[in-house]
Design an enzyme around this catalytic site. Sequence first.
Site, PDB file in Angstrom:
ATOM      1  N   HIS A  76      -3.536  16.280  -2.938  1.00 40.22           N
ATOM      2  CA  HIS A  76      -3.909  16.428  -1.533  1.00 40.22           C
ATOM      3  C   HIS A  76      -3.661  17.846  -1.004  1.00 40.22           C
ATOM      4  O   HIS A  76      -4.043  18.153   0.124  1.00 40.22           O
ATOM      5  CB  HIS A  76      -3.134  15.416  -0.680  1.00 40.22           C
ATOM      6  CG  HIS A  76      -3.639  14.009  -0.817  1.00 40.22           C
ATOM      7  ND1 HIS A  76      -4.047  13.472  -2.011  1.00 40.22           N
ATOM      8  CD2 HIS A  76      -3.818  13.023   0.108  1.00 40.22           C
ATOM      9  CE1 HIS A  76      -4.447  12.234  -1.841  1.00 40.22           C
ATOM     10  NE2 HIS A  76      -4.315  11.934  -0.548  1.00 40.22           N
ATOM     11  N   ASN A 102       1.844  11.911   5.733  1.00 40.08           N
ATOM     12  CA  ASN A 102       0.968  11.066   6.542  1.00 40.08           C
ATOM     13  C   ASN A 102       1.380  11.131   8.006  1.00 40.08           C
ATOM     14  O   ASN A 102       2.365  10.535   8.411  1.00 40.08           O
ATOM     15  CB  ASN A 102       1.021   9.617   6.034  1.00 40.08           C
ATOM     16  CG  ASN A 102      -0.235   8.859   6.393  1.00 40.08           C
ATOM     17  OD1 ASN A 102      -1.032   9.309   7.209  1.00 40.08           O
ATOM     18  ND2 ASN A 102      -0.420   7.696   5.784  1.00 40.08           N
ATOM     19  N   PHE A 148      -1.610   7.038  12.395  1.00 39.76           N
ATOM     20  CA  PHE A 148      -1.909   8.362  11.828  1.00 39.76           C
ATOM     21  C   PHE A 148      -3.165   8.983  12.435  1.00 39.76           C
ATOM     22  O   PHE A 148      -3.460  10.150  12.193  1.00 39.76           O
ATOM     23  CB  PHE A 148      -2.111   8.242  10.312  1.00 39.76           C
ATOM     24  CG  PHE A 148      -3.121   7.189   9.942  1.00 39.76           C
ATOM     25  CD1 PHE A 148      -4.472   7.405  10.132  1.00 39.76           C
ATOM     26  CD2 PHE A 148      -2.702   5.965   9.437  1.00 39.76           C
ATOM     27  CE1 PHE A 148      -5.404   6.429   9.815  1.00 39.76           C
ATOM     28  CE2 PHE A 148      -3.633   4.979   9.112  1.00 39.76           C
ATOM     29  CZ  PHE A 148      -4.994   5.220   9.301  1.00 39.76           C
ATOM     30  N   TYR A 155     -16.110  33.219  46.388  1.00 42.57           N
ATOM     31  CA  TYR A 155     -15.470  32.037  45.812  1.00 42.57           C
ATOM     32  C   TYR A 155     -14.371  32.405  44.815  1.00 42.57           C
ATOM     33  O   TYR A 155     -13.370  31.694  44.691  1.00 42.57           O
ATOM     34  CB  TYR A 155     -16.510  31.169  45.101  1.00 42.57           C
ATOM     35  CG  TYR A 155     -17.470  30.426  45.995  1.00 42.57           C
ATOM     36  CD1 TYR A 155     -17.414  30.548  47.382  1.00 42.57           C
ATOM     37  CD2 TYR A 155     -18.435  29.599  45.444  1.00 42.57           C
ATOM     38  CE1 TYR A 155     -18.294  29.874  48.199  1.00 42.57           C
ATOM     39  CE2 TYR A 155     -19.331  28.915  46.256  1.00 42.57           C
ATOM     40  CZ  TYR A 155     -19.257  29.055  47.631  1.00 42.57           C
ATOM     41  OH  TYR A 155     -20.136  28.385  48.424  1.00 42.57           O
ATOM     42  N   ARG A 190     -11.377  32.962  47.318  1.00 42.36           N
ATOM     43  CA  ARG A 190     -10.885  31.901  48.195  1.00 42.36           C
ATOM     44  C   ARG A 190     -10.822  30.532  47.522  1.00 42.36           C
ATOM     45  O   ARG A 190     -10.217  29.609  48.067  1.00 42.36           O
ATOM     46  CB  ARG A 190     -11.692  31.844  49.482  1.00 42.36           C
ATOM     47  CG  ARG A 190     -13.164  31.533  49.371  1.00 42.36           C
ATOM     48  CD  ARG A 190     -13.779  31.602  50.780  1.00 42.36           C
ATOM     49  NE  ARG A 190     -15.204  31.757  50.761  1.00 42.36           N
ATOM     50  CZ  ARG A 190     -16.058  30.815  51.157  1.00 42.36           C
ATOM     51  NH1 ARG A 190     -15.603  29.642  51.554  1.00 42.36           N
ATOM     52  NH2 ARG A 190     -17.349  31.054  51.142  1.00 42.36           N
ATOM     53  N   TYR A 223       0.822  -1.209   0.000  1.00 44.84           N
ATOM     54  CA  TYR A 223       0.000   0.000   0.000  1.00 44.84           C
ATOM     55  C   TYR A 223       0.861   1.266   0.000  1.00 44.84           C
ATOM     56  O   TYR A 223       1.793   1.404   0.792  1.00 44.84           O
ATOM     57  CB  TYR A 223      -0.921   0.037   1.227  1.00 44.84           C
ATOM     58  CG  TYR A 223      -1.661   1.350   1.366  1.00 44.84           C
ATOM     59  CD1 TYR A 223      -2.753   1.642   0.555  1.00 44.84           C
ATOM     60  CD2 TYR A 223      -1.234   2.323   2.267  1.00 44.84           C
ATOM     61  CE1 TYR A 223      -3.416   2.850   0.653  1.00 44.84           C
ATOM     62  CE2 TYR A 223      -1.889   3.534   2.376  1.00 44.84           C
ATOM     63  CZ  TYR A 223      -2.977   3.793   1.567  1.00 44.84           C
ATOM     64  OH  TYR A 223      -3.619   5.001   1.656  1.00 44.84           O
ATOM     65  N   GLU A 264     -11.984   5.815   5.115  1.00 41.73           N
ATOM     66  CA  GLU A 264     -11.553   6.506   6.333  1.00 41.73           C
ATOM     67  C   GLU A 264     -12.820   6.957   7.055  1.00 41.73           C
ATOM     68  O   GLU A 264     -13.217   8.121   6.997  1.00 41.73           O
ATOM     69  CB  GLU A 264     -10.629   7.660   5.961  1.00 41.73           C
ATOM     70  CG  GLU A 264      -9.374   7.149   5.254  1.00 41.73           C
ATOM     71  CD  GLU A 264      -8.636   8.209   4.454  1.00 41.73           C
ATOM     72  OE1 GLU A 264      -9.046   9.383   4.499  1.00 41.73           O
ATOM     73  OE2 GLU A 264      -7.658   7.854   3.771  1.00 41.73           O
TER      74      GLU A 264
END
Length: 625
Positions: free
Chosen positions: A194, A307, A412, A363, A366, A164, A497
């Site tokens: 990409h 990647n 990844f 508050y 303190r 791959y 994906e």
Amino acid sequence: MPRYTVHVRGEWLAVPCRDAQLTVGWLGREAVRRYIKNKPDNGGFASVDDVSFLVRRCKGLGLLDHEDPLEVALEDNEFVEVVIEGDAMSPDFIPSQPEGVYLYSKYREPEKYIALDGDSLTTEDLVNLGKGRYKIKLTPTAEKKVQKSREVIDSIVKEKTVVYGITTGFGKFARTVIPVNKLEELQVNLVRSHSSGVGKPLIPERCRMLLALRINVLAKGYSGISLETLKQVIEVFNASCLPYVPEKGTVGASGDLAPLSHLALGLIGEGKMWSPKSGWADAKYVLEAHGLKPVVLKPKEGLALINGTQMITSLGCEAVERASAIARQADIVAALTLEVLKGTTKAFDTESHRFCDRVQDAYTLRCCPQVHGVANDTIAFVKNIITTELNSATDNPMVFASRGETISGGNFHGEYPAKALDYLAIGVHELAAISERRIERLCNPSLSELPPFLVAEGGLNSGFMIAHCTAAALVSENKALCHPSSVDSLSTSAATEDHVSMGGWAARKALRVIEHVEQVLAIELLAACQGIEFLRPLRTTTPLEKVYDLVRSVVRPWIKDRFMAPDIEAAHRLLVEQKVWEVAAPYIEKYRMEHIPESRPVSPTAFSLEFLHKKSIKIPESGDL
């Protein structure tokens, strides 16, 4: 022969100059002439004589006088920009510099190096690399691991094994086998296709961090990149040549594909690139100006470059470091407010308010140790996860040289840093939430016993009225930003994906939340110092007086209304640059060493408040607050 690279309306032109006595005006006209010559419609001009323009350096944007000789005004191969009159406001105008360019006009190339091995990078190291304080080199061990990893890839290609991303397509195309003669084209196509991000480019510091972190991951020796290519990438980093990386477009699995592809696109000499010398220019020109050549991708190298979770993690490093800085300074700012409101560190002691009719503090005063304390614990937790991610191999497939094989896995996936950074935003936001309430108490005369909105002649003057509104607006905005991005997931790549982390948005919004926290605390810091003005001649503790003096070195007291935004920004810079911490820290540490046994567990926030406030609430006759 001198040569200059000139930017005209988005085009970059190489203009040789045979005579160094020629002027800046000549260079501008020649560049415009070449621009017009290359356009079918002459760029909309009848001739060069019709064009009015300014010429400026790309570095620092300094305007140049048309009459100055080139040999005096410019260096050989310098980058300049011709701005044609009327273009600056055009939507098509492309500025050559990023935001905050003035920060880079005095950029100096660092002399020190950090040796990367893929295993020991810290968040502090990466932030310093981003600030341009170091160059990068590899350790000898890292070089050997990279070489061994590459041998596995070369063997796969030689034997035509189907693996791959090396000999196949990507994502949904994983079953498509690519011919050997097209494997290099495959990698270039991957980077080009990409590179599809949108939005503003990362500022130089963040792009440096992104590039440095990718180098660190490649140095682990699980990516299959060649040592030759990795060294080229390091040379690009060391020359501060930074690709144009849009901030939006990653879903955080399979890694940060879009931003890392833009990073790789610049490395191969395509797209835009920035350097202190050139400003934004075509990547090939920027590389050439620094004596560098574009990377020629070998099989698997495009995938090796893009990647991983480095966008999420590098921004996460900045978020963690800034969160740490503001958290410890929040204790100091709170202590200052505690003084002005005449609070106590002995919250439940019957003697805590001996000289007034109050029994307890609100508050927001303190409970600072509890609220600030969990923010500190959150930061420590997130820093541990981010540090692990910094030094993790996040490729796919992973190359295991010791076994001579590759394995497709899921390193990844950005779920770890995404979840952690969502948590960071939630934890650190509370520092602003409680700070805004303290600002309210400072500005409200029924709670502070000080003039309304901390100004004399109220009504004529509004004082801190709208500064408090600004703090409230930032806190409200943070409430929306604290919604976790990592609870969302959208299936991508044709359901290949099908679960993603959305970590890129987790990192970006965490940074925005932290910036808002800094700004709210800047307003509280100003308000507390202004409150002290109405309590003079009484004085607070030495370290808090030092903090007061620091603030007054950049912001004068508020006598009557004036333009307030610059004061808030000045106080914000003190916090970002950790100046407030620097003036108080020596006193805090000295007290810690003298009074706190190592065996005694103590909250850092409770300790800081106790010390900074120590013995400062005395009867008025003593001369102290």
